[in-house]
Design an enzyme around this catalytic site. Structure first.
Site, mmCIF file in Angstrom:
data_model
loop_
_atom_site.group_PDB
_atom_site.id
_atom_site.type_symbol
_atom_site.label_atom_id
_atom_site.label_comp_id
_atom_site.label_asym_id
_atom_site.label_seq_id
_atom_site.Cartn_x
_atom_site.Cartn_y
_atom_site.Cartn_z
ATOM 1 N N PRO A 2 0.832 -1.208 0.000
ATOM 2 C CA PRO A 2 0.000 0.000 0.000
ATOM 3 C C PRO A 2 0.863 1.254 0.000
ATOM 4 O O PRO A 2 1.740 1.417 0.844
ATOM 5 C CB PRO A 2 -0.778 -0.104 1.315
ATOM 6 C CG PRO A 2 -0.544 -1.491 1.828
ATOM 7 C CD PRO A 2 0.747 -1.950 1.248
ATOM 8 N N GLU A 3 0.666 2.093 -0.962
ATOM 9 C CA GLU A 3 1.301 3.407 -0.952
ATOM 10 C C GLU A 3 0.217 4.439 -0.691
ATOM 11 O O GLU A 3 -0.923 4.077 -0.401
ATOM 12 C CB GLU A 3 2.039 3.638 -2.275
ATOM 13 C CG GLU A 3 3.117 2.571 -2.489
ATOM 14 C CD GLU A 3 4.195 2.962 -3.487
ATOM 15 O OE1 GLU A 3 4.472 4.150 -3.646
ATOM 16 O OE2 GLU A 3 4.759 2.048 -4.107
#
Length: 273
Positions: A2-3
């Site tokens: 997840p960014e």
DNA sequence: AATCGCGCCTGACGGC
DNA sequence: TGCCGTCAGGCGCGAT
């Protein structure tokens, strides 16, 4: 992994269901994340109203009257919105059950994520206090980045991934933004020209906005166990495309390592000057 | 002071 | 088929 876009998509997805709701139960099933999950959280959060849920970089901030829950997804974490009676899955480490029966479970196979608690001003928390500007805010400007790059010998790619410079840009988006801006990942930050900086700032903002948009369209999937994070729907131009032809010029994409991270780039399109 | 590299952890994947 | 080694990666922290 997840960014920023995935965290923002998660925030937007869950907020309408839970902001204003009261925590009925907070259950910890596996307290050993990156740091131990505070043991007193079930007691602290019981009967508390969730006032708001915000984001700083990749941190999700759950605001309650008596403090703030700080959540980070690390490499592999995600929240699953589910029925409270559904069977827990492997790597479901904790669960928030709200008064409207909305149930959120944190699933994180690699346990690089964290769940912490603070009663102080969350912006002053040690994990947040040194963070750079939000990439989608006006504070992340050409002028700002130029100033930061001044005298920095470090190459531009790891520089861009430094959360003290700008938050939320991980390996995938740093790689993609440099390709889009036509900048060689090994160019020292101090040698990036004004024109390149303009392209880079624009590329970062555009890529993140597009990723959030795409994530938003797949939000139901993202919040379900079967879902794929938003970036899977993105067209990645260079990341993971070693030896494949550049989408611009056909030159094979090259892969190198910088600061223990894979970097892919086009040797033709991405210039050192 | 700035920058590097380690280590946390599991799942995927390739070789035998 | 199964086992085992390798790699991936965010990011704080200690080393340089």
């Amino acid at each position: 992994m997840p960014e920023l876009p995935e965290v923002e998509v998660t925030r937007r997805g869950i907020a309408p269901h839970i902001v204003g709701q009261i925590v009925k139960r907070f259950n910890i099933y596996h307290p050993t994340l990156r740091w131990p999950v505070p043991k007193q959280l079930p007691k602290l959060l019981a009967q508390q109203t969730l006032l708001d849920i915000t984001r700083r970089g990749k941190y999700l901030l759950w605001q309650f009257a008596n403090g703030t829950l700080i959540m980070h997804f690390g490499m592999s974490g995600k929240l699953c919105m589910t029925d409270k009676n559904s069977k827990r899955k492997t790597h479901d480490h904790l669960e928030l059950l709200f008064s409207n029966d909305c149930c959120l479970r944190l699933n994180d196979p690699r346990r690089f994520g964290c769940v912490l608690w603070t009663t102080q001003d969350v912006a002053q928390h040690p994990l947040l206090v040194n963070l750079g500007p939000e990439p989608l805010s006006k504070n992340f400007s050409v002028k700002y980045l130029q100033q930061q790059m001044q005298n920095k010998q470090q190459t531009i790619k790891p520089f861009l991934m430094n959360s003290a410079v700008v938050v939320g840009i991980g390996n995938i988006y740093a790689t993609e933004a440099l390709f889009k801006a036509g900048i060689h990942p090994e160019l020292p930050a101090k040698k990036v020209t004004l024109e390149q900086t303009q392209h880079l700032v624009a590329a970062v903002k555009q890529i993140l906005r597009t990723a959030i948009h795409h994530g938003g369209t797949t939000i139901r999937d993202y919040l379900s166990s079967s879902g794929k994070p938003g970036y899977f729907s993105l067209q990645l131009a260079v990341y993971g495309r070693e030896d494949e032809p550049c989408l611009n010029c056909g030159t094979p994409i090259v892969s190198i390592r910088q600061a223990q991270r894979a970097t892919a780039y086009c040797p033709q399109c991405q210039k050192m000057c």
